[in-house]
Design an enzyme around this catalytic site. Structure first.
Site, PDB file in Angstrom:
ATOM      1  N   GLY A  61       0.756  -1.249   0.000  1.00  0.00           N
ATOM      2  CA  GLY A  61       0.000   0.000   0.000  1.00  0.00           C
ATOM      3  C   GLY A  61       0.787   1.301   0.000  1.00  0.00           C
ATOM      4  CD1 TRP A  63       4.339   2.899  -4.836  1.00  0.00           C
ATOM      5  CD2 TRP A  63       3.453   2.806  -6.888  1.00  0.00           C
ATOM      6  NE1 TRP A  63       5.362   2.695  -5.732  1.00  0.00           N
ATOM      7  CE2 TRP A  63       4.853   2.630  -6.985  1.00  0.00           C
ATOM      8  CE3 TRP A  63       2.689   2.771  -8.047  1.00  0.00           C
ATOM      9  CZ2 TRP A  63       5.496   2.448  -8.220  1.00  0.00           C
ATOM     10  CZ3 TRP A  63       3.324   2.580  -9.277  1.00  0.00           C
ATOM     11  CH2 TRP A  63       4.712   2.431  -9.361  1.00  0.00           C
ATOM     12  CG  ASP A  81      -2.180  -6.593  -4.547  1.00  0.00           C
ATOM     13  OD1 ASP A  81      -1.262  -5.828  -4.920  1.00  0.00           O
ATOM     14  OD2 ASP A  81      -2.005  -7.822  -4.397  1.00  0.00           O
ATOM     15  CG  ASP A  97      -5.924 -13.064 -10.722  1.00  0.00           C
ATOM     16  OD1 ASP A  97      -5.472 -12.194 -11.492  1.00  0.00           O
ATOM     17  OD2 ASP A  97      -5.537 -14.245 -10.738  1.00  0.00           O
ATOM     18  CG  ASP A 122       4.997  -1.285  -8.193  1.00  0.00           C
ATOM     19  OD1 ASP A 122       5.856  -1.445  -9.072  1.00  0.00           O
ATOM     20  OD2 ASP A 122       5.273  -1.188  -6.982  1.00  0.00           O
ATOM     21  CE  LYS A 162       6.906  -4.067 -10.500  1.00  0.00           C
ATOM     22  NZ  LYS A 162       7.296  -4.059  -9.093  1.00  0.00           N
TER      23      LYS A 162
HETATM   24  C1  LIG Z   1       5.703  -4.800  -6.062  1.00  0.00           C
HETATM   25  S1  LIG Z   1       4.163  -5.174  -5.341  1.00  0.00           S
HETATM   26  C2  LIG Z   1       3.348  -3.598  -5.307  1.00  0.00           C
HETATM   27  C3  LIG Z   1       3.854  -2.662  -4.240  1.00  0.00           C
HETATM   28  C4  LIG Z   1       2.992  -1.427  -4.117  1.00  0.00           C
HETATM   29  N1  LIG Z   1       3.158  -0.531  -5.268  1.00  0.00           N
HETATM   30  C5  LIG Z   1       3.314  -0.650  -2.873  1.00  0.00           C
HETATM   31  O1  LIG Z   1       3.835   0.452  -3.003  1.00  0.00           O
HETATM   32  O2  LIG Z   1       3.040  -1.132  -1.772  1.00  0.00           O
HETATM   33  C6  LIG Z   1       3.320  -5.993  -6.642  1.00  0.00           C
HETATM   34  C7  LIG Z   1       1.895  -6.371  -6.325  1.00  0.00           C
HETATM   35  O3  LIG Z   1       1.256  -6.915  -7.486  1.00  0.00           O
HETATM   36  C8  LIG Z   1       0.264  -7.791  -7.023  1.00  0.00           C
HETATM   37  N2  LIG Z   1      -0.227  -8.661  -8.076  1.00  0.00           N
HETATM   38  C9  LIG Z   1       0.451  -9.604  -8.744  1.00  0.00           C
HETATM   39  N3  LIG Z   1      -0.348 -10.249  -9.585  1.00  0.00           N
HETATM   40  C10 LIG Z   1      -1.577  -9.701  -9.465  1.00  0.00           C
HETATM   41  C11 LIG Z   1      -2.837  -9.945 -10.071  1.00  0.00           C
HETATM   42  N4  LIG Z   1      -2.979 -10.930 -10.985  1.00  0.00           N
HETATM   43  N5  LIG Z   1      -3.906  -9.210  -9.711  1.00  0.00           N
HETATM   44  C12 LIG Z   1      -3.759  -8.243  -8.768  1.00  0.00           C
HETATM   45  N6  LIG Z   1      -2.590  -7.953  -8.154  1.00  0.00           N
HETATM   46  C13 LIG Z   1      -1.512  -8.677  -8.494  1.00  0.00           C
HETATM   47  C14 LIG Z   1       0.992  -8.554  -5.919  1.00  0.00           C
HETATM   48  O4  LIG Z   1       0.088  -9.208  -5.067  1.00  0.00           O
HETATM   49  C15 LIG Z   1       1.799  -7.452  -5.235  1.00  0.00           C
HETATM   50  O5  LIG Z   1       1.140  -6.953  -4.110  1.00  0.00           O
END
Ligand SMILES: C[S@@+](CC[C@H](N)C(=O)[O-])C[C@H]1O[C@@H](n2cnc3c(N)ncnc32)[C@H](O)[C@@H]1O
Length: 206
Positions: A61, A63, A81, A97, A122, A162
């Site tokens: 969280g 961002w 997420d 998802d 991200d 990203k």
């Molecule tokens: C690098 S982290 C994000 C960090 C976030 N920007 C922060 O500042 O806290 C990447 C996120 O992408 C989510 N993610 C990956 N695949 C996903 C999907 N299919 N649907 C939703 N979220 C997904 C992961 O659960 C993870 O929390």
């Protein structure tokens, strides 16, 4: 007691000594990723009072924390997420998802027909260790995010995403250029040099 592998011990050691991890703890951000968005935002001024933003892949969280602070009471932050995210004032969150149509529909419902000023993404898949699979999964998420941005951003809106340099990167950049008037590359200092991760910034949606 579980025995840590050398690589996870090395990761833990790097994590504990990482200045951005230490800063995040001190500044009250949930993740070191905060400093990536802060640096990009300092340069590109994406988040302003009143901005309506979607944060895709928002957990834990950091961002969303920054977005909520900067858009203020006149703005809105919609976050999604696959993992749970502890509540944040000023952030509407859905757990699901992003690849699933039902989750997308629920998120669109949450937007309530609003056009967005900004989409930040991200998202990164769980890494399997197979570089080819991981790269393909990562670009699939980025493509879904681009489709979402193309559909829900207002004309003139911006998109920060990203991606990982490698297979699919040129095609993805080309696809972004069909949607945005400018596409720029950002590699903030908090993004580790050894990582092929970069952020693409699409400006001024056509
Ligand atoms: C690098 S982290 C994000 C960090 C976030 N920007 C922060 O500042 O806290 C990447 C996120 O992408 C989510 N993610 C990956 N695949 C996903 C999907 N299919 N649907 C939703 N979220 C997904 C992961 O659960 C993870 O929390």
């Amino acid at each position: 007691m579980a025995v840590r592998s050398k690589s996870s011990a090395a990761w833990l050691n790097e994590h504990v000594h990482d200045p951005y991890v230490q800063m995040a703890q001190k500044d009250g951000y949930r993740a070191r990723a905060a400093y990536k968005l802060l640096e990009i935002n300092d340069k590109d001024r994406l988040l302003k009072p009143g901005t309506v933003v979607a944060d895709l892949g928002s957990a834990p969280g950091s961002w969303s924390q920054i977005a909520a602070q900067l858009v203020g009471a006149q703005g809105r932050v919609f976050a999604l997420d696959i993992l749970p995210m502890a509540p944040l004032a000023g952030v509407d969150f859905i757990r699901g998802d992003f690849r699933e149509d039902a989750v997308l529909a629920e998120f669109e419902n949450l937007l309530g027909g609003r056009s967005l000023d900004l989409v930040i993404c991200d998202m990164a898949p769980n890494m399997s260790g197979n570089a080819v699979t991981d790269q393909a999964r990562s670009f699939y998420l980025a493509e879904l995010a681009l489709d979402f941005a193309a559909q829900h951003l207002k004309t003139g809106g911006d998109f920060l995403v990203k991606v990982f340099q490698g297979a699919g990167y040129q095609e993805y950049t080309a696809a972004m250029k069909t949607v945005f008037a400018q596409v720029q590359v950002r590699k903030p200092k908090a993004s580790r040099n050894r990582s092929s991760e970069v952020y693409l910034l699409g400006r001024n949606k056509r």
